[in-house]
Design a protein around this motif. Structure first.
Motif, mmCIF file in Angstrom:
data_model
loop_
_atom_site.group_PDB
_atom_site.id
_atom_site.type_symbol
_atom_site.label_atom_id
_atom_site.label_comp_id
_atom_site.label_asym_id
_atom_site.label_seq_id
_atom_site.Cartn_x
_atom_site.Cartn_y
_atom_site.Cartn_z
ATOM 1 N N MET B 1 0.839 -0.985 0.002
ATOM 2 C CA MET B 1 -0.111 0.020 -0.047
ATOM 3 C C MET B 1 0.851 0.894 0.070
ATOM 4 N N GLU B 2 0.086 2.383 -0.685
ATOM 5 C CA GLU B 2 1.533 3.627 -0.756
ATOM 6 C C GLU B 2 0.866 4.295 0.307
ATOM 7 N N LYS B 3 1.786 5.099 0.440
ATOM 8 C CA LYS B 3 1.243 5.863 2.378
ATOM 9 C C LYS B 3 0.931 6.783 1.484
ATOM 10 N N PHE B 4 -0.216 7.352 2.691
ATOM 11 C CA PHE B 4 -0.814 8.199 2.606
ATOM 12 C C PHE B 4 -0.381 9.865 3.539
ATOM 13 N N GLN B 5 0.170 10.892 2.825
ATOM 14 C CA GLN B 5 0.145 11.617 4.143
ATOM 15 C C GLN B 5 -1.082 13.668 3.793
ATOM 16 N N THR B 6 -0.730 14.028 2.667
ATOM 17 C CA THR B 6 -0.882 15.472 2.713
ATOM 18 C C THR B 6 -1.334 15.398 0.925
ATOM 19 N N LEU B 7 -2.693 15.478 0.647
ATOM 20 C CA LEU B 7 -2.997 15.905 -0.960
ATOM 21 C C LEU B 7 -3.366 17.526 -0.964
ATOM 22 N N HIS B 8 -2.695 18.275 -2.189
ATOM 23 C CA HIS B 8 -3.226 18.764 -2.979
ATOM 24 C C HIS B 8 -3.894 19.207 -3.410
ATOM 25 N N THR B 9 -5.618 19.363 -3.668
ATOM 26 C CA THR B 9 -5.894 18.771 -5.025
ATOM 27 C C THR B 9 -7.096 19.600 -5.262
ATOM 28 N N THR B 10 -7.757 19.741 -6.127
ATOM 29 C CA THR B 10 -9.048 19.993 -6.410
ATOM 30 C C THR B 10 -10.120 18.967 -6.178
ATOM 31 N N GLY B 11 -11.451 18.878 -6.332
ATOM 32 C CA GLY B 11 -12.917 18.078 -5.569
ATOM 33 C C GLY B 11 -13.767 18.098 -7.286
ATOM 34 N N VAL B 12 -14.151 16.768 -6.835
ATOM 35 C CA VAL B 12 -14.621 16.185 -8.550
ATOM 36 C C VAL B 12 -16.479 16.190 -7.758
ATOM 37 N N GLN B 137 -12.117 25.122 -8.807
ATOM 38 C CA GLN B 137 -10.491 24.806 -8.828
ATOM 39 C C GLN B 137 -10.658 25.046 -7.654
ATOM 40 N N LEU B 138 -11.966 25.237 -6.845
ATOM 41 C CA LEU B 138 -11.601 25.037 -5.380
ATOM 42 C C LEU B 138 -10.302 24.282 -4.646
ATOM 43 N N ALA B 139 -9.595 24.893 -4.464
ATOM 44 C CA ALA B 139 -8.579 23.918 -3.651
ATOM 45 C C ALA B 139 -8.945 23.294 -2.335
ATOM 46 N N LEU B 140 -8.739 22.027 -1.911
ATOM 47 C CA LEU B 140 -8.652 21.336 -0.695
ATOM 48 C C LEU B 140 -7.052 21.050 -0.570
ATOM 49 N N VAL B 141 -7.452 20.560 0.509
ATOM 50 C CA VAL B 141 -5.738 20.503 1.748
ATOM 51 C C VAL B 141 -6.406 19.373 2.646
ATOM 52 N N VAL B 142 -5.490 17.787 2.167
ATOM 53 C CA VAL B 142 -6.027 16.850 2.929
ATOM 54 C C VAL B 142 -4.834 16.877 4.141
ATOM 55 N N ASP B 143 -5.397 17.134 5.001
ATOM 56 C CA ASP B 143 -4.228 17.049 5.593
ATOM 57 C C ASP B 143 -3.997 15.521 7.345
ATOM 58 N N LEU B 144 -3.743 14.555 6.068
ATOM 59 C CA LEU B 144 -4.070 13.226 7.692
ATOM 60 C C LEU B 144 -3.537 13.726 8.063
ATOM 61 N N PRO B 145 -2.176 13.814 8.979
ATOM 62 C CA PRO B 145 -1.304 13.778 10.421
ATOM 63 C C PRO B 145 -2.319 14.939 10.876
#
Ligand code: SF4
Lengths: 464, 198
Positions: B1-12, B137-145
């Motif tokens: 499994m790949e590591k998951f940390q922080t995601l800077h992206t947009t939403g669907v 284009q609304l920026a989303l940041v998922v910060d798992l930690p």
């Protein structure tokens, strides 16, 4: 301390707890089939692990198999390769396989109980959400994903959070023409598809106690359709009578010992449930679904709701559009194209007997295609032994060979786009029975009467 | 499994309730014996016509939206236990699904796949859906930690719950098999002391 039935069984299977609150839970029986196991076998192989307890596993081929000419090689190449892969993996790892053509082959949730593999007080998993069926025996049985299939292969355990407990009691006597399937469709319509998420459900009350094992399996089977992890019913005399003498059931002194233990399996009088519901059996009438999730059920004589809660209108109207129905309308009189009697919900001998008893001496409507797919080879054989196959043939119903069939349409048994099918299965999702298919879930009795009438009717006017 | 940390992206956005796993990946695509390649058939019957041409009104076909976060209506992932649903989402490039409610088995399958099931309140979900529809284009940041879903443009951070053990697993790319295989002595001891086994 007062303990629920669920917790008694769960507690007896906890190997250890870990700091974050999960428990390592021991699994007694692991059932596998061709669709959700190949990637798990690969996972085990990739890590160079052996199967920890292959003797506690049992495999069958059910989801993908054709229901005609099972004595011949499977024609569809992808289905064949999946079934071949299962055979190959079972041989390589020493897992008992009841494959195509075997006298014990069938839908995984039909053969477990039938063979006496499903026993009170056990933990049972399978890479299939309807594993909840086995809960009818007072087992903690639930569906798992493929990663978890690999975990059980590697360790015979799962790392789990204990679910919450819910008790659903149905009190009183069911009316004539109302069956276990109507009972559970009614409950799901009350709670909704997510109504029991996070919970393990115990079914109780006099109406549940009065059900046969087949009826109890139908009820527990559909627990997942309201989001529950599983459902179970305390074992009683009905359970013992069903289990006794089956091939894998304990025998002799073991049987005595087992029964003594099983008799301790009930929820203590003051055991606490996070959530409780009580329903009146008299309120339940023959049911049918009109939408695209199993919670969208109404009495056969009822109307599609005209009002829906705010925020749910978009999904609701999308669903009605798919089904070709209108808000507020009655389904009575709607013409039906197909009737499918089968699936792990309703393909046991009792279901076939119910259908046969009704259709004997009658004819299906000319425009309806009616297929009956027994849950297992043994059900099929029994139907033949009882002469039920002849009754079906005379009434124009086609009795097929066992498998999941049009329940999920992975094989050739598909309902064409736009066609209406009254089905005894458990899911009416968009495209479940084939792209564009329109499924109306109902009991075997409702399905039989619909096939004969060719349209949806108030079955209470047509009972024998 | 790949590591998951922080995601800077947009939403669907996919604002439908009770999206079941039969929609996410229809059963007829479950015939593969490997984990890869399910992404092309993700939401197949909503995404393509019978002749295979894309339906312009389905969000995955819309040029307006892209990103690694699917934002979907309540009770996402109900129905079948098929882990293929999580694999299909992952294979199609999603790394998180935001909803106000997840079906249990899907939630577990997603975590075992490295796909984050991120649960917010109904009100937060409604706000996110409206926000993304107004501004793809609304920026989303998922910060798992930190266990937050941030919308920097709004100066907002929505907290979400995740099991401490599962969080560790995702961050480090570990899975339960490693853990369980290491429990062997305890498991064998358990088997020995069982009063009943038949
Ligand atoms: S009959 Fe249908 S619900 Fe039951 S195991 Fe087969 S596919 Fe699943």
């Amino acid at each position: 301390m007062a303990t629920t039935l669920f917790d008694k069984i769960w507690d007896a299977h906890v190997v250890r707890s870990i700091a974050s609150g999960q428990e390592v839970v021991y699994i007694d029986r692991h059932l596998i089939h061709e669709v959700t196991s190949p990637q798990a076998f690969d996972e085990i192989a990739a890590r160079g692990l052996p199967l920890f307890r292959p003797g506690q596993m049992l495999a069958t081929a059910d989801h993908n198999v054709p229901t005609l000419h099972q004595d011949q090689p499977i024609r569809e190449p992808l289905s064949r390769s999946q079934v071949d892969k299962l055979t190959e993996n079972c041989q390589k790892y020493g897992v008992e396989l009841y494959g195509l053509g075997h006298q014990r082959q069938g839908i995984v949730h039909v053969i477990g109980p039938e063979l006496g593999l499903t026993l009170p007080g056990t933990t049972i998993v399978c890479g299939d959400s309807h594993t909840s069926t086995h809960g009818a025996f007072g087992a903690v049985a639930f569906g798992i994903g493929t990663s978890q299939v690999a975990q059980v292969m590697a360790s015979q355990c799962l790392l789990l959070n204990r679910p919450q407990r819910m008790r659903i009691s149905v009190e009183g006597e069911l009316q004539r023409g109302v069956t276990a399937k109507d009972l559970i469709l009614y409950v799901i319509a009350q709670l909704g598809t997510g109504g029991a998420t996070g919970h393990f459900v115990e079914y109780a009350g006099s109406a549940v106690r009065a059900l046969s094992m087949e009826g109890r399996m139908t009820v527990c089977n559909m627990s997942i359709e309201m989001g529950a992890r599983g459902g179970l019913i305390a074992p009683d005399a009905t359970t013992l009578a069903y289990v006794a003498g089956r091939p894998f059931a304990p025998k002799g002194a073991d049987w005595e010992k087992a029964v003594a233990y099983w008799q301790t399996l009930y929820s203590d009088a003051d055991a606490a449930f996070e959530t409780e519901y009580t329903f009146d059996a008299q309120q339940i009438t023959p049911m049918i679904t009109y939408g695209t999730n199993p919670g969208m059920g109404i009495p056969l004589t009822g109307h599609v709701p005209s009002e829906v809660p705010e925020g749910e209108a978009e999904s609701f109207d999308k669903s009605l559009k798919y089904m070709g129905f209108e808000r507020g309308e009655s389904l009575l009189g709607k013409q039906i194209d197909y009737v499918f009697i089968g699936s792990c919900t309703n393909s046991r001998i009792e279901d076939l007997r119910t259908v046969a008893a009704y259709v004997q001496g009658k004819q299906k409507a000319g425009h309806v295609e009616a297929i009956i797919v027994p849950g297992s080879k043994q059900v099929e054989q029994q139907a033949i032994a009882e002469g039920i196959d002849k009754i079906f043939a005379a009434a124009g119903f086609e009795l097929r060979e066992p498998g999941c069939s049009a329940c999920l349409a992975m094989n050739e048994d598909k309902i064409p786009a736009g066609a209406y099918c009254v089905a005894t299965s458990n899911r009416n999702f968009e495209g479940r029975q084939g792209p564009g298919s329109r499924t109306l879930l109902a009991s075997p009795l409702v399905a039989a009467i619909t096939a004969v009438q060719g349209r949806i009717v108030d079955i209470t006017k047509y009972l024998n | 499994m790949e590591k998951f940390q922080t995601l800077h992206t947009t939403g669907v956005p996919l604002p439908l309730e009770n999206i079941d796993t039969d929609q996410i990946i229809p059963a007829r695509f479950l015939k593969a014996t490997t984990r890869e390649g399910f992404g092309t058939n993700l939401f197949c019957d909503w995404r393509y016509r019978a002749d295979g041409t894309p339906k312009a009104d389905f969000v995955l076909n819309s040029p307006r939206y892209a990103g690694q976060v699917l934002v979907a209506g309540k009770n996402f992932g109900c129905g079948s236990s098929r882990e293929h649903a999580a694999w299909a989402l992952y294979d199609a490039g999603f790394r998180a699904v935001v909803s106000s409610y997840f079906a249990d088995i899907f939630r577990g399958n997603a975590l075992n796949t490295g796909l984050l099931p991120l649960q917010v309140s109904d009100a937060e979900l409604a706000r996110l859906l409206a926000g993304i529809e107004a501004d793809p284009q609304l920026a989303l940041v998922v910060d798992l930690p930190a266990q937050t879903l941030q919308v920097p443009a709004w100066g907002a951070a929505f907290g979400f719950a995740i099991d401490a053990y599962k969080k560790e697993c995702l961050i480090n790319g570990y899975d339960d098999i490693d853990f369980l295989v290491n429990q062997k002595p305890a498991i064998e001891a358990y088997e020995q002391q069982r009063a009943w086994a038949w």
